[in-house]
Design a protein around this motif. Structure first.
Motif, PDB file in Angstrom:
ATOM      1  N   PHE A 317      48.125  28.137  25.632  1.00 47.71           N
ATOM      2  CA  PHE A 317      47.745  28.320  27.034  1.00 47.71           C
ATOM      3  C   PHE A 317      48.998  28.333  27.921  1.00 47.71           C
ATOM      4  O   PHE A 317      49.066  27.657  28.948  1.00 47.71           O
ATOM      5  CB  PHE A 317      46.777  27.220  27.496  1.00 47.71           C
ATOM      6  N   LYS A 349      40.803  26.922  29.548  1.00 51.63           N
ATOM      7  CA  LYS A 349      41.333  25.832  28.737  1.00 51.63           C
ATOM      8  C   LYS A 349      40.305  24.703  28.711  1.00 51.63           C
ATOM      9  O   LYS A 349      39.858  24.237  29.759  1.00 51.63           O
ATOM     10  CB  LYS A 349      42.656  25.333  29.321  1.00 51.63           C
ATOM     11  N   SER A 351      40.340  21.515  28.360  1.00 55.66           N
ATOM     12  CA  SER A 351      40.633  20.280  29.090  1.00 55.66           C
ATOM     13  C   SER A 351      40.752  20.479  30.590  1.00 55.66           C
ATOM     14  O   SER A 351      40.595  19.536  31.362  1.00 55.66           O
ATOM     15  CB  SER A 351      41.945  19.673  28.578  1.00 55.66           C
ATOM     16  N   ASN A 358      48.558  20.149  27.244  1.00 52.39           N
ATOM     17  CA  ASN A 358      47.421  20.453  26.384  1.00 52.39           C
ATOM     18  C   ASN A 358      46.879  19.202  25.728  1.00 52.39           C
ATOM     19  O   ASN A 358      47.642  18.345  25.259  1.00 52.39           O
ATOM     20  CB  ASN A 358      47.828  21.444  25.283  1.00 52.39           C
ATOM     21  N   SER A 359      45.573  19.088  25.703  1.00 52.82           N
ATOM     22  CA  SER A 359      44.920  17.977  25.007  1.00 52.82           C
ATOM     23  C   SER A 359      44.767  18.324  23.530  1.00 52.82           C
ATOM     24  O   SER A 359      45.029  19.449  23.099  1.00 52.82           O
ATOM     25  CB  SER A 359      43.544  17.709  25.620  1.00 52.82           C
ATOM     26  N   ASP A 362      42.377  21.151  23.262  1.00 53.51           N
ATOM     27  CA  ASP A 362      43.002  22.436  23.594  1.00 53.51           C
ATOM     28  C   ASP A 362      43.707  23.013  22.362  1.00 53.51           C
ATOM     29  O   ASP A 362      43.543  24.190  22.019  1.00 53.51           O
ATOM     30  CB  ASP A 362      44.032  22.269  24.717  1.00 53.51           C
ATOM     31  N   ARG A 363      44.499  22.176  21.718  1.00 54.09           N
ATOM     32  CA  ARG A 363      45.269  22.648  20.561  1.00 54.09           C
ATOM     33  C   ARG A 363      44.354  23.037  19.405  1.00 54.09           C
ATOM     34  O   ARG A 363      44.596  24.037  18.722  1.00 54.09           O
ATOM     35  CB  ARG A 363      46.258  21.562  20.125  1.00 54.09           C
TER      36      ARG A 363
END
Length: 414
Positions: A317, A349, A351, A358-359, A362-363
């Protein structure tokens, strides 16, 4: 002077030995103060799966918090609220039965007031309204489920729900789990894919973090046939046909251009080589949007697609990963007026965190690839063009670029 020094040493030694020999006692930091008075003027607002209890605090400078004691699933539990607020919110109830709640004012020395007892009667838990809103339809390769969760408008994670999807195994005469979906949105949709195009008996249920769960909604549907489209016939057609000037265009008024590769190390063929670990990268500084056409080798009724982002220094992102885009299709690329838009997306995204943060979710979502649908009424097409409107490093910007690790397509061959 020496006598004074020796005397001090003796006093300190005696004091330390006295402390070390004394019994250790643990308790409230502050032992003073009397028992606080009870809370008063109690008001109850019954909520979905819970209740909000408001009250007036006792006039006591030693008051620390208010405690509610009640039964949840047969277990006595407590909820606490600081003296800085005048209410408690109780959650997690799976039925609408009346129940008593005892309220205690508690001092800094942990002295409790006499109880004030109130009765609450929770409204139906959020899981039941979600179940009632479920709309289940067949789609390509599976089913798509739409639902609403009005309680999620509060923003509390306690309003999040889990929706489980089951399939009946006729041979074993039992349900088997095929999907689990988590959501904290007021309105959401998810799809269950990869299923055969045969009649399937589905079961769908909803539960929450307290394991309150609904009955199972049963329905029989037949997924629409689709297959993953082989990539061996895809090829680059940039420079072969005119670029159509359609939809969103550069704010400068200049014609839209085709995006060319950044270097020989990141060619467009990497976007469909089956390796999600490498990437296609355009040059930077293009006026947005930019046009990236390619040939599928045959006309296909497309159903859905999945993209894999590039993980760069800022993580997913970020950088040149797509943020907003369109996909256009045609069977006659020599005619610039023949292109039709068959998909438009703005990547979200999970989160909601700012770019560069990024949380774990997210990853995980980006690494697994992100899936999107083509318009149901989209015609079969042979030629596609990815129209990059902006990227994560230039959201709604005038200039930018694009990189993506892999693109996969599903649909029906004609």
């Amino acid at each position: 002077m020496e006598r004074i020094y020796n005397t001090l040493v003796l006093i300190l030694t005696f004091g330390l030995s006295t402390l070390s020999c004394s019994e250790e006692k643990f308790g409230p930091i502050l032992g003073g103060g009397g028992t606080p008075g009870p809370v008063r003027e109690v008001r109850v607002e019954n909520l979905a799966g819970g209740a909000k209890i408001s009250y007036a605090l006792p006039n006591d400078e030693n008051l620390l918090y208010v405690k509610a004691v009640y039964s949840l699933k047969g277990v006595e539990v407590e909820s606490k609220a600081s003296y800085l607020t005048n209410h408690l919110i109780l959650e997690g109830f799976g039925d609408e039965n009346e129940r008593e709640v005892a309220l205690y004012a508690v001092s800094r020395s942990e002295k409790e007031s006499s109880p004030t007892t109130v009765t609450i009667k929770p409204l139906p838990a959020p899981v039941f309204s979600v179940l009632q809103s479920l709309d289940v339809q067949e789609t390509f390769g599976g089913i798509v489920v739409n639902f609403e969760n009005p309680s999620a408008a509060s923003g509390s994670v306690n309003s999040n729900v889990v929706i489980g999807t089951l399939r009946w195994d006729e041979e074993l005469k039992e349900w088997e789990s095929i999907d689990t979906y988590y959501s904290g949105l007021t309105k959401d949709q998810f799809a269950v894919r990869g299923l055969e195009s045969v009649p399937i008996r589905f079961g769908i249920f909803v539960k929450d973090r307290w394991d309150n769960h609904t009955d199972t909604l049963e329905t029989e549907l037949t997924p629409i046939y689709e297959e993953e489209i082989a990539k061996d016939r895809w090829r680059d057609v940039r420079g072969l046909y005119p670029v159509p000037q359609v939809g969103a265009l550069p704010v400068s008024g200049n014609p839209m251009v085709e995006a060319v590769d950044y270097s020989g190390a990141y060619p467009i063929v990497r976007m469909w080589d089956g390796n999600v670990g490498n990437f296609f990268h355009t040059k930077a500084g293009f006026e947005l949007p930019i046009w990236v056409p390619f040939d599928l080798g045959e006309s296909i009724k497309l159903s859905r697609y999945k993209i894999w982002q590039r993980s760069v220094a800022g993580g997913y992102f970020s950088h040149g990963n797509p943020h907003e885009w369109e996909i256009w299709g045609t069977n006659t690329p020599e005619d610039p007026n023949s292109w039709v838009m068959i998909a438009h997306e703005i990547m979200v995204k999970p989160s909601g965190l700012p770019v560069g943060q990024n949380s774990a979710d997210d990853r995980a979502v980006a690494a697994a690839g992100q899936e999107y649908d083509f318009a149901l009424d989209a015609p079969p097409v042979r030629y596609l063009a990815w129209k990059q409107i902006d990227n994560w490093a230039s959201i709604q910007g005038e200039f930018g670029f694009m990189h993506v690790n892999e693109l996969s397509l599903w649909g029906q061959r004609n």
